[in-house]
Design an enzyme around this catalytic site. Structure first.
Site, PDB file in Angstrom:
ATOM      1  N   SER A   1       0.851  -1.188   0.000  1.00 46.83           N
ATOM      2  CA  SER A   1       0.000   0.000   0.000  1.00 46.83           C
ATOM      3  C   SER A   1       0.888   1.240   0.000  1.00 46.83           C
ATOM      4  CB  SER A   1      -0.931  -0.023   1.217  1.00 46.83           C
ATOM      5  OG  SER A   1      -1.926   0.957   1.094  1.00 46.83           O
ATOM      6  N   ASN A   2       0.347   2.374   0.363  1.00 45.83           N
ATOM      7  CA  ASN A   2       1.135   3.609   0.425  1.00 45.83           C
ATOM      8  C   ASN A   2       0.628   4.473   1.571  1.00 45.83           C
ATOM      9  OD1 ASN A   2      -1.029   5.464  -0.629  1.00 45.83           O
ATOM     10  ND2 ASN A   2      -0.870   4.045  -2.339  1.00 45.83           N
ATOM     11  N   ASP A   3       1.277   5.624   1.750  1.00 52.81           N
ATOM     12  CA  ASP A   3       1.033   6.466   2.930  1.00 52.81           C
ATOM     13  C   ASP A   3      -0.191   7.375   2.832  1.00 52.81           C
ATOM     14  OD1 ASP A   3       2.887   5.695   4.715  1.00 52.81           O
ATOM     15  OD2 ASP A   3       4.411   7.141   4.089  1.00 52.81           O
TER      16      ASP A   3
END
Ligand code: CTP
Length: 212
Positions: free
Chosen positions: A23-25
């Site tokens: 995923s990402n931030d």
């Protein structure tokens, strides 16, 4: 005029086993701020969002999703009934080629993950749009920013693209520059995402009015 606005927000998660994912931030703040602002302006809002930890804006129809593929499916189901797309989600670009049904076990050997590209939700919805629908994309670039954002606007056939500074991710504020199809750049200085949302919803209203 009240518009029907489809907004995507937050990250997607691409699972590789039942408990692990890529995923990402992204916090979802930009998309949620857009939804809140659009509701305040009297528009009908559908908010398709990945896993986030935010209070949902009252009055928006919420569609929670997890993966990029689910986001595409959810958006496709409703896109026809909307006038504007604000694609603020940070869609994961790659997903594990194989999702394991049971937990991946640790071993002493190195592990190679085979990834495949996820569907490009923005490009797909843009390609499937009917006359009059307005499509606005987002970009986060750390170098050669304007040129790259302009390339995305062209490639995905967007009406406008919102270029975020890298410091925008997961932050309450950002500085943005907006490129419209006519080649004009507008800079909106460092501000809270709720302030930026006001400017972006205003832009969507103007572009939709031109299309009528
Ligand atoms: N987007 C999408 N589906 C994807 C990837 C991105 O809909 N699988 C959308 C994002 O929501 C955003 C825009 O496309 O509106 C960003 O364009 P993209 O080319 O994917 O940017 P990055 O993910 O930053 O890609 P790159 O690594 O090429 O910079």
């Amino acid at each position: 005029v009240a518009l029907r606005i489809l907004i995507t927000a937050g990250p997607t998660r691409e699972y590789l086993d039942p408990v692990r994912y890529l995923s990402n931030d992204s916090s979802g703040r930009m998309g949620f701020a857009l939804a809140g602002q659009a509701v305040r302006r009297g528009h009908r809002v559908t908010l398709v969002h990945g896993p986030v930890d935010l209070e949902p804006p009252a009055g928006a129809a919420l569609v929670p999703v997890v993966s990029a593929a689910e986001m595409l499916r959810a958006c496709r189901r409703v896109w026809r009934r909307h006038d504007v797309l604000l694609m603020a989600a940070a869609v994961a670009d790659y997903a594990p080629a194989r999702v394991r049904g049971t937990k991946l076990k640790k071993s002493a050997r190195s592990l190679l993950l085979h990834l495949r590209p996820t569907p490009d939700v923005l490009a797909a919805l843009s390609a499937e749009r009917r006359a009059g629908q307005v499509v606005i994309g987002f970009a986060l670039e750390d170098r050669d920013s304007r040129r790259r954002a302009a390339g995305k606007l062209k490639r995905k056939d967007l009406d406008a693209i919102v270029l975020n500074a890298p410091a925008a991710i997961a932050a309450p504020s950002s500085s943005i520059q907006v490129l419209t199809r006519d080649g004009r750049w507008t800079r909106i200085g460092w501000a809270d995402k709720r302030v930026l949302a006001k400017a972006i919803v205003g832009l969507a209203e103007r572009l939709a009015a031109l299309r009528r």
